[in-house]
Scaffold this active site. Sequence first.
Site, short mmCIF file in Angstrom:
data_model
loop_
_atom_site.label_atom_id
_atom_site.label_comp_id
_atom_site.label_asym_id
_atom_site.label_seq_id
_atom_site.Cartn_x
_atom_site.Cartn_y
_atom_site.Cartn_z
N TYR A 26 0.84 -1.20 0.00
CA TYR A 26 0.00 0.00 0.00
C TYR A 26 0.88 1.25 0.00
O TYR A 26 0.69 2.17 -0.81
CB TYR A 26 -0.90 -0.01 1.25
CG TYR A 26 -1.80 1.20 1.35
CD1 TYR A 26 -3.02 1.23 0.70
CD2 TYR A 26 -1.42 2.30 2.12
CE1 TYR A 26 -3.85 2.34 0.79
CE2 TYR A 26 -2.24 3.42 2.22
CZ TYR A 26 -3.46 3.43 1.55
OH TYR A 26 -4.28 4.53 1.65
N LYS A 42 3.50 3.67 16.94
CA LYS A 42 2.38 3.91 16.02
C LYS A 42 1.52 2.66 16.07
O LYS A 42 1.83 1.64 15.47
CB LYS A 42 2.88 4.19 14.60
CG LYS A 42 1.74 4.58 13.68
CD LYS A 42 2.28 5.08 12.35
CE LYS A 42 1.16 5.67 11.51
NZ LYS A 42 0.09 4.72 11.21
N LYS A 92 6.80 13.44 17.36
CA LYS A 92 5.97 14.64 17.45
C LYS A 92 6.69 15.73 18.22
O LYS A 92 7.33 15.43 19.25
CB LYS A 92 4.68 14.35 18.22
CG LYS A 92 3.81 13.29 17.67
CD LYS A 92 2.69 13.00 18.65
CE LYS A 92 1.79 11.93 18.12
NZ LYS A 92 0.82 11.47 19.11
N CYS A 146 -0.68 -42.41 9.00
CA CYS A 146 0.51 -41.66 9.41
C CYS A 146 1.54 -41.67 8.28
O CYS A 146 1.98 -42.74 7.85
CB CYS A 146 1.13 -42.27 10.67
SG CYS A 146 2.72 -41.53 11.07
N CYS A 172 4.97 -43.65 9.51
CA CYS A 172 5.07 -45.09 9.75
C CYS A 172 3.89 -45.87 9.16
O CYS A 172 3.84 -47.09 9.27
CB CYS A 172 5.20 -45.37 11.24
SG CYS A 172 3.67 -45.10 12.13
N CYS A 187 6.69 -44.28 16.78
CA CYS A 187 6.63 -43.75 15.42
C CYS A 187 7.77 -42.76 15.18
O CYS A 187 8.37 -42.73 14.13
CB CYS A 187 5.27 -43.09 15.19
SG CYS A 187 5.18 -42.07 13.71
S1 IVH Z 1 -0.85 11.22 16.06
C1 IVH Z 1 -2.70 14.68 13.61
N1 IVH Z 1 0.14 9.19 17.34
O1 IVH Z 1 -1.77 6.74 12.70
C2 IVH Z 1 -2.02 13.39 13.75
N2 IVH Z 1 -1.28 8.77 15.48
O2 IVH Z 1 -1.25 7.54 9.93
C3 IVH Z 1 -2.68 12.55 14.74
N3 IVH Z 1 -1.66 6.39 15.05
O3 IVH Z 1 -4.61 8.74 12.25
C4 IVH Z 1 -2.08 11.26 14.84
N4 IVH Z 1 -0.46 5.64 16.71
O4 IVH Z 1 -4.80 6.54 13.64
C5 IVH Z 1 -0.63 9.59 16.32
N5 IVH Z 1 1.08 7.47 18.61
C6 IVH Z 1 0.29 7.88 17.59
C7 IVH Z 1 -0.38 6.98 16.75
C8 IVH Z 1 -1.14 7.46 15.68
C9 IVH Z 1 -1.24 5.31 15.69
C10 IVH Z 1 -2.51 6.37 13.85
C11 IVH Z 1 -3.67 7.31 13.90
C12 IVH Z 1 -3.44 8.26 12.79
C13 IVH Z 1 -2.64 7.44 11.85
C14 IVH Z 1 -1.88 8.29 10.90
#
Ligand code: IVH
Length: 702
Positions: free
Chosen positions: A38, A116, A282, A400, A403, A422
């Site tokens: 994907y 994630k 982040k 089997c 055997c 066996c």
């Molecule tokens: S932050 C504005 N933190 O990943 C951004 N997303 O590909 C908000 N996700 O829509 C997302 N773990 O469903 C954030 N620790 C994490 C995350 C996370 C999984 C997912 C979430 C998001 C998607 C984006």
Amino acid sequence: MAEAFHTVSDYRTAIERVRAAAAAYYSGPDLDMDDADYDALMHRVAATETAHPEWKPEDSPTEVVAAGAGVVGDVVHTEPMLSLDNVFDEETLRRWAARLDKLLGRPAAGYTVEPKIDGLAIAARYEAGRLVQVATRGDGRAGEDVTGQARRAAGLPETLAEPVTIEVRGEVFMTEADFEIANAMRTGTGEPPFAHPRSAAAGTLRAQDRTYDAPMSFLAYGVRGLGEGPHSAAMAELNRLGIASTAGTPVCETIDEILVAVKELNENRAALGYGIDGAVIKADQPADRDLAGSSSRAPRWGIAYKFPPDTRTTRLKAIEVQIGRTGVITPVAVLEPVQISGVIVTSATLHNFDDLVRRNVRPGDTVFVRRAGDVIPEITGAKLDERPADSVPFEPPATCPRCGGEIDRTQKRWRCTTGRACGAREALSYYASRDCLDIEGLGGKIIDMLIAAGRVTDPADLYDLDVPTLLTFDRMGEVSAGKLVAAIQASRSQPLGRVLTGLGVRMTGRSMSRRLAAHFGTMDALLAASPLDLQEVEAVGPERAVTIAAELAELRPVIERLAARGVNMSEPNFRPRPAASPSTSTSTSTSPSTSTSPSDSASAGSDPALAAAEPFVRLPLQKEDGTPMTVVVTGSVPGLTRNEGNEAVERLGGRSSGSVSKKTDLVVVGEGAGSKAAKAEDLGVEIMPAETFAELLRTSGL
Ligand code: IVH
């Protein structure tokens, strides 16, 4: 940069494929395309749009939040639920961080590095500390109301510790344990199993009719309404309020620190117990986030570093039948090699023949293969729309294959009725091999002759062989017979780790056998260990612990015969751990006649402190101090009524209870289990699948 499509029609076909795959990802029971394919396709679409902006439609998946993200409901989000941009390597991540610094005009003041989670994004509203509404992401602007089902997710409580009004965003997902239960419930109602925890979570979250109430979990990664502090502090505050969150994940200052944290997360992902597909980096400070802003699709202050996926698709080349040491017959998948989480996988387990039918898998299919933690790769399902027209179901063996003996099909796991005999050749060759007892001169040919003559069926028989007996065999002279007998006798002084390896305990290999030997010191202590004791050993989880305990119980007669023939049953230089309790005591007794007696397991050998202990036989569901574990059985245990299940708990030394609480030590989860399983997961109580429990009962002989 990915390769652009050359024609507009190829580009449009790709867009349609992305949309269809995204729709299946969010709403279908099965995946349509694996993550890596994907992402690769999305990159080609983006590359094509850079080369040919004139081809790009307004609603290109690269522009739209969560292209085709399934059902758009009527809950309008307070602010759009955005997506994240992805990077796949260090270099691109460095470039992203540099761009963010440039945007801010200074280095960002700290970044969090979070898992994630591979689930579904939801927004949950709490008013005055009560959960009032939960909605899916939908198209990012509006989502579907899933309040009813989401209330059951562990980590998303009904009421908070304080009456705050907040909106929490995060991921609903299934842990590996949740997933097992979900599929047991689903197949129990005659439906095909889910191919992936994410589809299982989606199906459960959106189930209207509550035909099955599989457990789910929640982890928050964002919140509004808690003031303007750093993100990391807000996550900690959520935890304090009772909501599970990404609190405690590293806060990094520099890109190098970020990279270390990302690497550590990837290395530890197997131990999390739930699927993640990357790290999310982040900016931690709200001021940095405000300054960086967002595009219509994704924020500029955050990025996803995608890991190689741990569910991949590949072709099932063939199904082979494997016969284990005890005559258990299992189907094994031979796969077109595929890389999953850094490992090339060429075969996978199919559990049993029923499972093969249930999962509807045939040779030639494109299948989903999953590697979860330490667990052997497994096939979770097939892509039915790609099934070759000429495919035929796999025909299980009538007799089997090793055997020719009859097959006992009364249990889920089929067995050759010849049992251990066996597998004698395999077991003996392995026992004698270099890494095990290292018996020189005991090759396949002589083993065959010995078995054919009825002289040996298990390793203990080897020690009864003498020169005159061997001389009756073809091509055995005085010298070679003498040497072989000497080699067999010499093998008696091998350390316990090798003896254990040689016995071929399922779910253990050389290093695990050594680890077990080093931990317990003697076979006595190991045989007396409960599954909980076994879990003290590194890399032994609940599943493996129960398997090892069951295997050792099954091997006990052979072990006793080996000990009676003077085979060493202790680890040289073993030093007992200071807190040794009766059950894990470290008898140094080497007397063959007593060393494997269970009542001896607490006799303390040379340690005077332990010598005072009473003889002690620990039952599988007793705690270290001999008191009963509190056990709840929920759902059905194969072959037992509810009452028999509870009786079995007592026979195994436990105390059965009807409700799950913090005081519960173990929950046995069978088909049709309900909220008790979810509660156990919520409280972190140990869970044992009903099949494992049944096996424990069977092998313990209680
Ligand atoms: S932050 C504005 N933190 O990943 C951004 N997303 O590909 C908000 N996700 O829509 C997302 N773990 O469903 C954030 N620790 C994490 C995350 C996370 C999984 C997912 C979430 C998001 C998607 C984006």
